[in-house]
Structures are given as structure tokens and as C-alpha cells.
Design an enzyme around this catalytic site. Structure first.
Site, PDB file in Angstrom:
ATOM      1  N   CYS A 137       0.891  -1.174   0.000  1.00  0.00           N
ATOM      2  CA  CYS A 137       0.000   0.000   0.000  1.00  0.00           C
ATOM      3  C   CYS A 137       0.927   1.221   0.000  1.00  0.00           C
ATOM      4  O   CYS A 137       1.246   1.770   1.046  1.00  0.00           O
ATOM      5  CB  CYS A 137      -0.867   0.013   1.250  1.00  0.00           C
ATOM      6  SG  CYS A 137      -1.723  -1.529   1.551  1.00  0.00           S
ATOM      7  N   ALA A 138       1.353   1.643  -1.179  1.00  0.00           N
ATOM      8  CA  ALA A 138       2.577   2.452  -1.232  1.00  0.00           C
ATOM      9  C   ALA A 138       2.393   3.961  -1.356  1.00  0.00           C
ATOM     10  O   ALA A 138       3.322   4.709  -1.041  1.00  0.00           O
ATOM     11  CB  ALA A 138       3.460   1.956  -2.368  1.00  0.00           C
ATOM     12  N   PRO A 140       1.507   7.869  -0.726  1.00  0.00           N
ATOM     13  CA  PRO A 140       2.197   8.615  -1.788  1.00  0.00           C
ATOM     14  C   PRO A 140       3.654   8.211  -2.025  1.00  0.00           C
ATOM     15  O   PRO A 140       4.295   8.779  -2.905  1.00  0.00           O
ATOM     16  CB  PRO A 140       2.121  10.071  -1.291  1.00  0.00           C
ATOM     17  CG  PRO A 140       2.051   9.960   0.188  1.00  0.00           C
ATOM     18  CD  PRO A 140       1.304   8.687   0.479  1.00  0.00           C
ATOM     19  N   GLY A 142       6.255   7.717   0.517  1.00  0.00           N
ATOM     20  CA  GLY A 142       7.280   8.104   1.504  1.00  0.00           C
ATOM     21  C   GLY A 142       8.116   6.916   1.966  1.00  0.00           C
ATOM     22  O   GLY A 142       9.341   6.990   2.025  1.00  0.00           O
ATOM     23  N   LYS A 143       7.434   5.809   2.257  1.00  0.00           N
ATOM     24  CA  LYS A 143       8.185   4.659   2.773  1.00  0.00           C
ATOM     25  C   LYS A 143       8.941   3.956   1.651  1.00  0.00           C
ATOM     26  O   LYS A 143      10.016   3.405   1.896  1.00  0.00           O
ATOM     27  CB  LYS A 143       7.254   3.716   3.548  1.00  0.00           C
ATOM     28  CG  LYS A 143       6.730   4.399   4.797  1.00  0.00           C
ATOM     29  CD  LYS A 143       5.874   3.536   5.660  1.00  0.00           C
ATOM     30  CE  LYS A 143       5.234   4.363   6.765  1.00  0.00           C
ATOM     31  NZ  LYS A 143       4.215   5.331   6.272  1.00  0.00           N
ATOM     32  N   GLU A 160      -0.300   0.361  -5.363  1.00  0.00           N
ATOM     33  CA  GLU A 160      -1.307   1.271  -4.797  1.00  0.00           C
ATOM     34  C   GLU A 160      -2.605   1.087  -5.560  1.00  0.00           C
ATOM     35  O   GLU A 160      -2.630   1.181  -6.787  1.00  0.00           O
ATOM     36  CB  GLU A 160      -0.810   2.725  -4.885  1.00  0.00           C
ATOM     37  CG  GLU A 160      -1.861   3.783  -4.621  1.00  0.00           C
ATOM     38  CD  GLU A 160      -2.522   3.689  -3.252  1.00  0.00           C
ATOM     39  OE1 GLU A 160      -1.831   3.551  -2.234  1.00  0.00           O
ATOM     40  OE2 GLU A 160      -3.781   3.763  -3.214  1.00  0.00           O
ATOM     41  N   ASP A 191      -5.511  -4.455  -6.322  1.00  0.00           N
ATOM     42  CA  ASP A 191      -6.069  -4.567  -4.977  1.00  0.00           C
ATOM     43  C   ASP A 191      -5.073  -5.420  -4.191  1.00  0.00           C
ATOM     44  O   ASP A 191      -4.818  -6.579  -4.552  1.00  0.00           O
ATOM     45  CB  ASP A 191      -7.442  -5.245  -5.054  1.00  0.00           C
ATOM     46  CG  ASP A 191      -8.097  -5.353  -3.678  1.00  0.00           C
ATOM     47  OD1 ASP A 191      -7.363  -5.296  -2.662  1.00  0.00           O
ATOM     48  OD2 ASP A 191      -9.323  -5.492  -3.617  1.00  0.00           O
ATOM     49  N   CYS A 263      -1.189   4.380  11.196  1.00  0.00           N
ATOM     50  CA  CYS A 263      -0.959   5.633  11.927  1.00  0.00           C
ATOM     51  C   CYS A 263      -2.162   5.948  12.809  1.00  0.00           C
ATOM     52  O   CYS A 263      -2.555   7.108  12.948  1.00  0.00           O
ATOM     53  CB  CYS A 263      -0.610   6.775  10.984  1.00  0.00           C
ATOM     54  SG  CYS A 263      -1.800   7.023   9.684  1.00  0.00           S
TER      55      CYS A 263
END
Ligand code: SAM
Length: 333
Positions: A137-138, A140, A142-143, A160, A191, A263
Site C-alpha cells: 500500500c505504497a 504517496p 514516503g516509505k 497502490e 487490490d 498511523c
């Protein structure tokens, strides 16, 4: 509830009372006394901090001295000696934001601004050069960018589901990653629940940075009706997170490991989801990340009483990072 105007000319953020009331009830029950200081930080955007992750592919002369002049210092490096020297992240206790860099086609950005706690899932994943890595689940991105600051995977799949966010992900990758490293990256719009079936037992490492109730942003929902709807649908997130995790387990080769992160402070989306995977997948075991947590305990405040394979970062004044939940699991067969 109106917040004081803290910055001239900036639109005022307003707390969404219905979300605050909901959190108040749930998190008082789940976190006890710790909640009131977390709430103070989450409802005071002027206390929020940003860390600056340097892009090793676009070194900028003068950037590090300018960060030092503004009170930033290197984070993580001393605490986690296994990190490569090229991984450089700066943070400071004072609130505020280093200026963001605009996207300019054909030009690499020199740094990425982020919540320092977002690096913990990446550090826990411990990607090594040459490994096959999936960021499920990438967007935007950042990781994904942070993973590439730590190591050079042999194959890196960034996925994504959402169309618009997937374009954002592609733009982030273009802004930070040059040739020929960019050729190691595949971006897809699947998905995430199906990736395990499509690529079973393929990856050494999988990151599941799951869609979740984003406590920080939900508290400032501009539309109270939408906020109520989200709160009502919150339970469905746990089931999506479980299915994404199950797909990640399938996608891992035996011996490979995964990191799950959110988060939110919500137990239903954190420990409960991990416990369900541990009880339903016999080939998955917890991995101890307490050493890493101890190494970075100067930078972060963790909820006490967590198990060794998980941590929860609680935002605190002067270390306003998180919320961030991280858990690590290994597929044994
Ligand atoms: N890892 C990202 C980063 O560090 O920039 C943040 C990821 S965000 C927490 C979760 C992402 O999962 C969202 O972009 C959301 O659109 C995406 N998502 C939601 N449902 C998904 C699904 N079924 N499969 C894959 N991604 C999904």
C-alpha cells in the site's frame, strides 16, 4: 471548537468535535492516563514537527549545514549502527517545517519531509541489497523512498490500489529515484488483497502500511457528516487490514518477513489484527523488535506494556511523532 490562530495568513484548522468525542471515549479506555497528553499534541497543530530525510541519490552541498543552523540534528544513525552512512534523517525538537521542494519534471528532489515515526516500519523491515521487496500500500511513496535510502533491492514492487494516489506514487518515485535504480521498481495498481494469489511465495520482505483511521487527519475533518460516516465504517477497516495481511503472508517466501504499520492508536486496527493473523496462520511467528525500539527510545515515546513484536509511538510535546503502530512477523514455512 475553534483553535487559536497561530500562524499569520495560514487558514485556521478546526477540530472536528464528533471525532474528538469518539476518540476521547475509545482512547481513554485503551490508553488510560497516556491519552490526555497525546490528545494535547494531536489537537495542537502548531506543536507538530517534521523530519527531513535526505535523498542519497541527489546530494546537495550546503543542505546539511543549513539544517544544522536551524537546529536540526542527525537522528537514528548512532542508535542503529547497521544503517548505511547514506541514510541521513534530520530532526529537531522545535516545531515547524523545513520548506518543501516543488515537483520539477526531470529534476531530483534533495529531501523528503515526513513524520519521523514513519521511518520505524522501514527500519524494522531491514531490507538488504538484492532482496525482493513488496510495498503493498505504497502511495504517496514516503516509505518506498525511505526503503531505497537504506538498501538497493534486487526487485522492488510498489503497489497502490487508488488510481489518483497511484499517479502520486509514480511522481514521488520519479522525483527521488534516478536511472538505473528506477528500473528495479515496478509500480502496479492492484487490490493488495489479490497480490498474494498473483505472486505466491515470491518476496523476501513485504511492507503492509495499511489504510487505517488516520487519527491526526481525522481530528481535523472539514466535513462533519463525512467524519460521522467514516467513524461508522471504521470497523470495516480491521477486516480490510486482515485481508491485506493475509495476502502479504501468501506473497512471502518461507523465511521471509513482513512489517505491518498504521498511523492510528486504535487497538482494533493494530494488535487485534496482528493477533488474528497469528492465531489463524500457523506458518507465521512474531519477530522481536524490542532491540530496535530500545535503540531509538531517545527519539520516541512508546506505549508501555506492548509485546516484543510490536510498538506504538505516542506523540508527546517536543517529540510529536506518531501515532504509529509497527509489528513484525516471519513466515516460517
Ligand atoms: N505507505 C505510504 C507512504 O508511506 O507514503 C502510505 C500508505 S497509506 C497509509 C495506505 C494506502 O493504501 C492508501 O494510499 C490507500 O489508497 C491504499 N489502499 C487502500 N486500499 C487498498 C487495497 N485494497 N490495496 C492496496 N492499497 C490500498
Amino acid at each position: 471548537l475553534k483553535l487559536e490562530k497561530k500562524a499569520k495568513g495560514k487558514p485556521q484548522k478546526q477540530i472536528c468535535q464528533v471525532v474528538l468525542d469518539h476518540f476521547e471515549k475509545q482512547y481513554t479506555a485503551e490508553l488510560g492516563d497516556a491519552w490526555s497528553s497525546v490528545r494535547d499534541v494531536l489537537t495542537s497543530p502548531w506543536c507538530w514537527q517534521h523530519a527531513v530525510l535526505l535523498n542519497r541519490f541527489s546530494p546537495s552541498p550546503g543542505l546539511e549545514s543549513s539544517l544544522a543552523e536551524q537546529g536540526y540534528r542527525l537522528a537514528f544513525a548512532a542508535a542503529l549502527p547497521y544503517l548505511p552512512a547514506a541514510f541521513r534523517c534530520y530532526s529537531r525538537t522545535a516545531p515547524g517545517r523545513f520548506p518543501a521542494q516543488k515537483h520539477q519534471p526531470g529534476r531530483l528532489k534533495e529531501y523528503y519531509l515526513l513524520n519521523a515515526a514513519s521511518l520505524l516500519p522501514v527500519l524494522a523491515l531491514e531490507v538488504k541489497d538484492g532482496e525482493r521487496v513488496l510495498d503493498l500500500c505504497a502511495a504517496p511513496g514516503g516509505k518506498s523512498v525511505a526503503i531505497l535510502q537504506c538498501a538497493c533491492p534486487g526487485y522492488f514492487h510498489c503497489n497502490e490500489y487508488d488510481d489518483l494516489r497511484s499517479r502520486w506514487l509514480e511522481q514521488t518515485i520519479e522525483s527521488f529515484i534516478p536511472d538505473p535504480v528506477i528500473n528495479l521498481i515496478t509500480v502496479s495498481k492492484l487490490d493488495g488483497r489479490q497480490v498474494g494469489d498473483l505472486q505466491p511465495e515470491f518476496y523476501d520482505k513485504v511492507l503492509v502500511d495499511a489504510p487505517c483511521s488516520n487519527d491526526r487527519s481525522w481530528l481535523f475533518s472539514a466535513d462533519p457528516q463525512q467524519a460521522v460516516l467514516r467513524l461508522m465504517q471504521r470497523k470495516e477497516l480491521s477486516s480490510l487490514q486482515f485481508q491485506l495481511l493475509r495476502s502479504a503472508v501468501e506473497a512471502l517466501r518461507p523465511g521471509g518477513s513482513l512489517v505491518y504499520s498504521t498511523c492510528t492508536l486504535s487497538r482494533a486496527e493494530n494488535s487485534d489484527v496482528i493477533n488474528l493473523i497469528l492465531s489463524s496462520c500457523r506458518n507465521v511467528v512474531p519477530v522481536d523488535i524490542s532491540g530496535m525500539a530500545r535503540g531509538v527510545s531517545q527519539e520516541f515515546t512508546f506505549l508501555s506494556g506492548m509485546q516484543q513484536h510490536e510498538l506504538l509511538v505516542l506523540p508527546e510535546k517536543g517529540r510529536a511523532w506518531g501515532p504509529m503502530y509497527v509489528a513484525k512477523l516471519k513466515k516460517v514455512s
